[in-house]
Design a protein around this motif. Sequence first.
Motif, mmCIF file in Angstrom:
data_model
loop_
_atom_site.group_PDB
_atom_site.id
_atom_site.type_symbol
_atom_site.label_atom_id
_atom_site.label_comp_id
_atom_site.label_asym_id
_atom_site.label_seq_id
_atom_site.Cartn_x
_atom_site.Cartn_y
_atom_site.Cartn_z
ATOM 1 N N HIS A 61 -10.371 -6.689 3.057
ATOM 2 C CA HIS A 61 -9.853 -7.986 2.604
ATOM 3 C C HIS A 61 -8.416 -7.880 2.092
ATOM 4 C CE1 HIS A 61 -13.677 -9.991 3.169
ATOM 5 N NE2 HIS A 61 -14.200 -8.856 2.769
ATOM 6 N N SER A 62 -7.745 -6.800 2.466
ATOM 7 C CA SER A 62 -6.354 -6.612 2.057
ATOM 8 C C SER A 62 -5.417 -7.312 3.030
ATOM 9 C CB SER A 62 -6.029 -5.116 2.025
ATOM 10 O OG SER A 62 -4.654 -4.938 1.810
ATOM 11 N N HIS A 63 -4.330 -7.831 2.497
ATOM 12 C CA HIS A 63 -3.294 -8.426 3.338
ATOM 13 C C HIS A 63 -2.308 -7.376 3.807
ATOM 14 C CE1 HIS A 63 -4.731 -12.378 2.338
ATOM 15 N NE2 HIS A 63 -4.585 -12.130 1.046
ATOM 16 N N VAL A 64 -2.510 -6.129 3.378
ATOM 17 C CA VAL A 64 -1.627 -5.035 3.759
ATOM 18 C C VAL A 64 -2.406 -4.115 4.697
ATOM 19 C CG1 VAL A 64 -0.226 -3.113 2.924
ATOM 20 C CG2 VAL A 64 -0.453 -5.184 1.535
ATOM 21 N N ASP A 65 -2.038 -4.118 5.972
ATOM 22 C CA ASP A 65 -2.752 -3.283 6.940
ATOM 23 C C ASP A 65 -2.268 -1.837 6.862
ATOM 24 O OD1 ASP A 65 -0.343 -3.134 8.354
ATOM 25 O OD2 ASP A 65 -0.938 -4.659 9.802
ATOM 26 N N ALA A 66 -2.901 -0.969 7.614
ATOM 27 C CA ALA A 66 -2.607 0.469 7.571
ATOM 28 C C ALA A 66 -1.164 0.774 7.967
ATOM 29 C CB ALA A 66 -3.574 1.219 8.474
ATOM 30 N N VAL A 67 -0.644 0.067 8.948
ATOM 31 C CA VAL A 67 0.730 0.316 9.405
ATOM 32 C C VAL A 67 1.730 -0.012 8.301
ATOM 33 C CG1 VAL A 67 2.508 -0.433 11.043
ATOM 34 C CG2 VAL A 67 0.169 -0.038 11.835
ATOM 35 N N ARG A 68 1.573 -1.164 7.689
ATOM 36 C CA ARG A 68 2.503 -1.558 6.624
ATOM 37 C C ARG A 68 2.337 -0.675 5.391
ATOM 38 N NH1 ARG A 68 3.737 -7.234 5.390
ATOM 39 N NH2 ARG A 68 1.809 -7.255 4.223
ATOM 40 N N PHE A 69 1.091 -0.319 5.074
ATOM 41 C CA PHE A 69 0.848 0.541 3.915
ATOM 42 C C PHE A 69 1.480 1.918 4.139
ATOM 43 C CE2 PHE A 69 -1.780 3.486 1.370
ATOM 44 C CZ PHE A 69 -1.588 2.918 0.122
ATOM 45 N N SER A 70 1.282 2.486 5.332
ATOM 46 C CA SER A 70 1.865 3.803 5.608
ATOM 47 C C SER A 70 3.391 3.734 5.640
ATOM 48 C CB SER A 70 1.308 4.386 6.910
ATOM 49 O OG SER A 70 1.695 3.600 8.009
ATOM 50 N N SER A 71 3.955 2.618 6.083
ATOM 51 C CA SER A 71 5.412 2.445 6.060
ATOM 52 C C SER A 71 5.928 2.450 4.629
ATOM 53 C CB SER A 71 5.814 1.133 6.736
ATOM 54 O OG SER A 71 5.506 1.156 8.094
ATOM 55 N N LEU A 72 5.191 1.808 3.738
ATOM 56 C CA LEU A 72 5.571 1.789 2.324
ATOM 57 C C LEU A 72 5.551 3.200 1.740
ATOM 58 C CD1 LEU A 72 6.229 0.191 -0.285
ATOM 59 C CD2 LEU A 72 3.766 0.040 -0.657
ATOM 60 N N ILE A 73 4.485 3.938 2.011
ATOM 61 C CA ILE A 73 4.369 5.312 1.506
ATOM 62 C C ILE A 73 5.513 6.175 2.052
ATOM 63 C CG2 ILE A 73 2.925 7.395 1.477
ATOM 64 C CD1 ILE A 73 1.864 5.053 -0.274
ATOM 65 N N THR A 74 5.855 5.984 3.314
ATOM 66 C CA THR A 74 6.958 6.735 3.929
ATOM 67 C C THR A 74 8.267 6.456 3.207
ATOM 68 O OG1 THR A 74 5.849 6.730 6.069
ATOM 69 C CG2 THR A 74 8.215 7.139 6.085
ATOM 70 N N LEU A 75 8.514 5.193 2.868
ATOM 71 C CA LEU A 75 9.741 4.840 2.140
ATOM 72 C C LEU A 75 9.796 5.541 0.783
ATOM 73 C CD1 LEU A 75 10.081 0.994 2.825
ATOM 74 C CD2 LEU A 75 11.291 2.875 3.949
ATOM 75 N N ILE A 76 8.652 5.643 0.133
ATOM 76 C CA ILE A 76 8.588 6.319 -1.169
ATOM 77 C C ILE A 76 8.876 7.810 -1.002
ATOM 78 C CG2 ILE A 76 7.111 6.937 -3.125
ATOM 79 C CD1 ILE A 76 5.470 4.342 -2.382
ATOM 80 N N LEU A 77 8.161 8.433 -0.064
ATOM 81 C CA LEU A 77 8.285 9.877 0.129
ATOM 82 C C LEU A 77 9.678 10.297 0.600
ATOM 83 C CD1 LEU A 77 4.810 10.678 1.723
ATOM 84 C CD2 LEU A 77 5.548 11.067 -0.642
ATOM 85 N N LYS A 78 10.349 9.428 1.355
ATOM 86 C CA LYS A 78 11.704 9.734 1.840
ATOM 87 C C LYS A 78 12.775 9.382 0.813
ATOM 88 C CE LYS A 78 11.032 9.646 6.798
ATOM 89 N NZ LYS A 78 11.445 9.047 8.070
ATOM 90 N N GLY A 79 12.376 8.787 -0.314
ATOM 91 C CA GLY A 79 13.342 8.450 -1.357
ATOM 92 C C GLY A 79 14.190 7.232 -1.034
ATOM 93 N N VAL A 80 13.715 6.396 -0.114
ATOM 94 C CA VAL A 80 14.446 5.181 0.231
ATOM 95 C C VAL A 80 14.267 4.134 -0.858
ATOM 96 C CG1 VAL A 80 14.653 3.303 1.935
ATOM 97 C CG2 VAL A 80 14.245 5.650 2.701
ATOM 98 N N VAL A 81 13.071 4.087 -1.450
ATOM 99 C CA VAL A 81 12.782 3.180 -2.560
ATOM 100 C C VAL A 81 12.188 3.983 -3.714
ATOM 101 C CG1 VAL A 81 12.415 1.142 -1.097
ATOM 102 C CG2 VAL A 81 10.464 2.547 -1.733
#
Length: 174
Positions: A47-67
């Motif tokens: 029931h999440s509005h955040v699918d796996a692709v968008r969630f993994s993109s967010l995590i990638t931004l964190i891990l790469k230090g973009v955000v």
Amino acid sequence: PIVISNWLCNDLFALIKESATTKDGPPEGIDTAESQSSLNHPISVKHSHVDAVRFSSLITLILKGVVSTTQAKKLLQVMYKDDHESLPMSIAEVKGWKLITNPVELRELCRSVVTDERQAKQLEQYRKGGKHVRKMIKFFKGKIMAESKGNAHPEGMAQALQDLMEEIAPGVEE
């Protein structure tokens, strides 16, 4: 790994739970044990509005230090509540939620804050050295973060500030 599980268990599930619960809590006269029937939907990632692709993109931004973590939390809120389609990078660009990591940009940001006439007294205090050096460095870091609206990469900014202070006031000691 652990970063992903923390974001999934803590941040995403908090949003899912928040949207599942009724706005006013359980109806009057019903205790919380019986209030399961008052859920808007089951508390499930389905029931999440955040699918796996968008969630993994967010995590990638964190891990790469973009955000930063703070920016990522804001991004997740927007992704869950307001924008159910866009990728996190697109949202971050529109909102201006990206860390400044370019060393040249960070150095110029530090220079503009430190040499601003409004900070002349603090710069002079720093130049005197002694017990106020650390306090003035913290002061300048705060001013730089405020000027960048929290977008300066903390470690990169600290290094740029240290380099700048050595240039402006060589040999200053605590």
